[in-house]
Design a protein around this motif. Structure first.
Motif, PDB file in Angstrom:
ATOM      1  N   GLY A 113      57.790  33.269  38.516  1.00 56.44           N
ATOM      2  CA  GLY A 113      57.540  34.490  39.276  1.00 56.44           C
ATOM      3  C   GLY A 113      57.275  35.677  38.364  1.00 56.44           C
ATOM      4  N   ASN A 114      58.085  35.801  37.316  1.00 55.13           N
ATOM      5  CA  ASN A 114      57.888  36.899  36.366  1.00 55.13           C
ATOM      6  C   ASN A 114      56.557  36.788  35.638  1.00 55.13           C
ATOM      7  N   LYS A 115      56.216  35.578  35.205  1.00 50.48           N
ATOM      8  CA  LYS A 115      54.948  35.390  34.487  1.00 50.48           C
ATOM      9  C   LYS A 115      53.755  35.686  35.385  1.00 50.48           C
ATOM     10  N   LEU A 116      53.796  35.209  36.621  1.00 53.86           N
ATOM     11  CA  LEU A 116      52.700  35.472  37.544  1.00 53.86           C
ATOM     12  C   LEU A 116      52.579  36.962  37.836  1.00 53.86           C
ATOM     13  N   GLN A 117      53.721  37.631  38.016  1.00 56.13           N
ATOM     14  CA  GLN A 117      53.678  39.066  38.287  1.00 56.13           C
ATOM     15  C   GLN A 117      53.090  39.815  37.091  1.00 56.13           C
ATOM     16  N   THR A 118      53.487  39.458  35.888  1.00 56.76           N
ATOM     17  CA  THR A 118      52.967  40.120  34.693  1.00 56.76           C
ATOM     18  C   THR A 118      51.466  39.885  34.550  1.00 56.76           C
ATOM     19  N   LEU A 119      51.034  38.628  34.715  1.00 61.30           N
ATOM     20  CA  LEU A 119      49.601  38.318  34.630  1.00 61.30           C
ATOM     21  C   LEU A 119      48.802  39.112  35.657  1.00 61.30           C
ATOM     22  N   PHE A 120      49.286  39.111  36.880  1.00 57.81           N
ATOM     23  CA  PHE A 120      48.578  39.792  37.969  1.00 57.81           C
ATOM     24  C   PHE A 120      48.554  41.300  37.733  1.00 57.81           C
ATOM     25  N   ILE A 149      44.725  42.556  37.463  1.00 60.12           N
ATOM     26  CA  ILE A 149      44.069  42.948  38.708  1.00 60.12           C
ATOM     27  C   ILE A 149      44.269  44.454  38.903  1.00 60.12           C
ATOM     28  N   PRO A 150      43.175  45.209  39.003  1.00 59.06           N
ATOM     29  CA  PRO A 150      43.319  46.657  39.127  1.00 59.06           C
ATOM     30  C   PRO A 150      43.685  47.109  40.539  1.00 59.06           C
ATOM     31  N   GLU A 151      44.135  48.300  40.634  1.00 58.81           N
ATOM     32  CA  GLU A 151      44.376  49.065  41.854  1.00 58.81           C
ATOM     33  C   GLU A 151      45.676  48.747  42.579  1.00 58.81           C
ATOM     34  N   VAL A 152      46.108  47.481  42.646  1.00 56.97           N
ATOM     35  CA  VAL A 152      47.372  47.164  43.320  1.00 56.97           C
ATOM     36  C   VAL A 152      48.219  46.243  42.446  1.00 56.97           C
ATOM     37  N   SER A 153      49.535  46.376  42.595  1.00 50.99           N
ATOM     38  CA  SER A 153      50.462  45.471  41.911  1.00 50.99           C
ATOM     39  C   SER A 153      50.551  44.174  42.716  1.00 50.99           C
ATOM     40  N   LYS A 205      40.229  49.782  56.885  1.00 53.13           N
ATOM     41  CA  LYS A 205      39.001  49.073  56.495  1.00 53.13           C
ATOM     42  C   LYS A 205      39.009  48.748  55.000  1.00 53.13           C
ATOM     43  N   LYS A 206      39.678  49.588  54.221  1.00 52.95           N
ATOM     44  CA  LYS A 206      39.729  49.391  52.772  1.00 52.95           C
ATOM     45  C   LYS A 206      40.375  48.051  52.400  1.00 52.95           C
ATOM     46  N   VAL A 207      41.316  47.552  53.220  1.00 49.75           N
ATOM     47  CA  VAL A 207      41.978  46.271  52.922  1.00 49.75           C
ATOM     48  C   VAL A 207      40.948  45.147  52.960  1.00 49.75           C
ATOM     49  N   ASN A 208      40.170  45.069  54.029  1.00 47.07           N
ATOM     50  CA  ASN A 208      39.157  44.015  54.110  1.00 47.07           C
ATOM     51  C   ASN A 208      38.120  44.163  53.011  1.00 47.07           C
ATOM     52  N   ASP A 209      37.699  45.389  52.745  1.00 53.79           N
ATOM     53  CA  ASP A 209      36.742  45.622  51.658  1.00 53.79           C
ATOM     54  C   ASP A 209      37.314  45.129  50.331  1.00 53.79           C
ATOM     55  N   TYR A 210      38.586  45.423  50.102  1.00 57.87           N
ATOM     56  CA  TYR A 210      39.232  45.007  48.857  1.00 57.87           C
ATOM     57  C   TYR A 210      39.239  43.486  48.728  1.00 57.87           C
ATOM     58  N   PHE A 211      39.665  42.794  49.782  1.00 62.33           N
ATOM     59  CA  PHE A 211      39.755  41.337  49.710  1.00 62.33           C
ATOM     60  C   PHE A 211      38.374  40.682  49.646  1.00 62.33           C
ATOM     61  N   GLU A 212      37.410  41.234  50.337  1.00 56.02           N
ATOM     62  CA  GLU A 212      36.074  40.632  50.362  1.00 56.02           C
ATOM     63  C   GLU A 212      35.257  40.960  49.119  1.00 56.02           C
ATOM     64  N   ASN A 213      35.462  42.114  48.545  1.00 55.87           N
ATOM     65  CA  ASN A 213      34.628  42.531  47.412  1.00 55.87           C
ATOM     66  C   ASN A 213      35.389  42.518  46.092  1.00 55.87           C
ATOM     67  N   SER A 241      37.746  39.226  45.417  1.00 60.82           N
ATOM     68  CA  SER A 241      37.049  37.941  45.377  1.00 60.82           C
ATOM     69  C   SER A 241      36.662  37.553  43.949  1.00 60.82           C
ATOM     70  N   LYS A 242      36.441  38.553  43.082  1.00 58.74           N
ATOM     71  CA  LYS A 242      36.125  38.273  41.670  1.00 58.74           C
ATOM     72  C   LYS A 242      37.283  37.535  40.998  1.00 58.74           C
ATOM     73  N   TYR A 243      38.501  37.886  41.387  1.00 56.32           N
ATOM     74  CA  TYR A 243      39.679  37.313  40.736  1.00 56.32           C
ATOM     75  C   TYR A 243      40.141  36.020  41.402  1.00 56.32           C
ATOM     76  N   GLN A 244      39.645  35.756  42.594  1.00 56.56           N
ATOM     77  CA  GLN A 244      40.015  34.545  43.311  1.00 56.56           C
ATOM     78  C   GLN A 244      39.642  33.302  42.495  1.00 56.56           C
ATOM     79  N   GLU A 245      38.478  33.330  41.879  1.00 58.36           N
ATOM     80  CA  GLU A 245      38.050  32.204  41.051  1.00 58.36           C
ATOM     81  C   GLU A 245      39.000  31.993  39.884  1.00 58.36           C
ATOM     82  N   GLU A 246      39.461  33.074  39.290  1.00 61.08           N
ATOM     83  CA  GLU A 246      40.395  32.954  38.179  1.00 61.08           C
ATOM     84  C   GLU A 246      41.713  32.320  38.614  1.00 61.08           C
ATOM     85  N   LEU A 247      42.134  32.587  39.850  1.00 61.65           N
ATOM     86  CA  LEU A 247      43.369  31.978  40.340  1.00 61.65           C
ATOM     87  C   LEU A 247      43.260  30.463  40.440  1.00 61.65           C
TER      88      LEU A 247
END
Length: 164
Positions: free
Chosen positions: A29-36, A40-44, A108-116, A119-125
């Motif tokens: 959990g700690n390692k994943l939180q640190t990596l993320f 990943i910008p804008e949100v923890s 609306k910003k939530v959907n924009d964030y997840f869709e745009n 999504s760039k980081y989804q592949e990395e996951l």
């Protein structure tokens, strides 16, 4: 000492394996939180998890409900929510079912964030799970789901001991 040394050291008995599993959950959990948080910008990660639950829910959830889902207090949810309001991801509104309770509503910003953006980081996951076969993913999912039952069991025990 390396992680593999600890794995070998704790593999000898069921009791040691239980200790290792508990420790692994904390360390992972700690390692994943640190990596993320560092990547990943804008949100923890905690803000991200809150947004994920709010986005996936079919109904508005209160701070208390979200705290129960995410395993933290209502106050922690409130703190996360205040930050996300300032960032424009959510609004806070009275519950339609209980005017004393407050709900978190996605903007609306939530959907924009997840869709745009996200999504760039989804592949990395995907790298997190590429070491598993499909059958191992299914087993891991089943076992982690069962872990929730163990956590609930521990929670009841602890709360039962506190009420004495």
């Amino acid at each position: 000492m390396e992680i593999n040394d600890l794995i070998t050291r704790f593999s000898s008995t069921t009791e040691n394996q239980r200790k290792a599993i508990f420790s692994t959950l904390f360390i992972a959990g700690n390692k994943l939180q640190t990596l993320f948080d560092n990547h990943i910008p804008e949100v923890s990660l905690k803000q991200f998890m809150l947004l994920s639950i709010v986005r996936q829910s079919k109904e508005q959830l209160t701070f208390t409900q979200l705290g129960n889902i995410l395993g933290c207090s209502r106050q922690n949810i409130k703190k996360l929510a205040e930050i996300l309001v300032k960032k424009g991801f959510i609004t806070i509104q009275p519950s339609p079912y209980d005017t004393r309770a407050m709900c978190i509503c996605p903007t609306k910003k939530v959907n924009d964030y997840f869709e745009n953006d996200f999504s760039k980081y989804q592949e990395e996951l995907e790298f997190l799970f590429e070491v598993y076969t499909d059958q191992e993913i299914e087993r891991l999912y089943t076992l982690l789901s069962k872990l929730y039952a163990g956590i609930e069991n521990l929670d009841k025990k602890v709360k039962g001991d506190q009420s004495r």
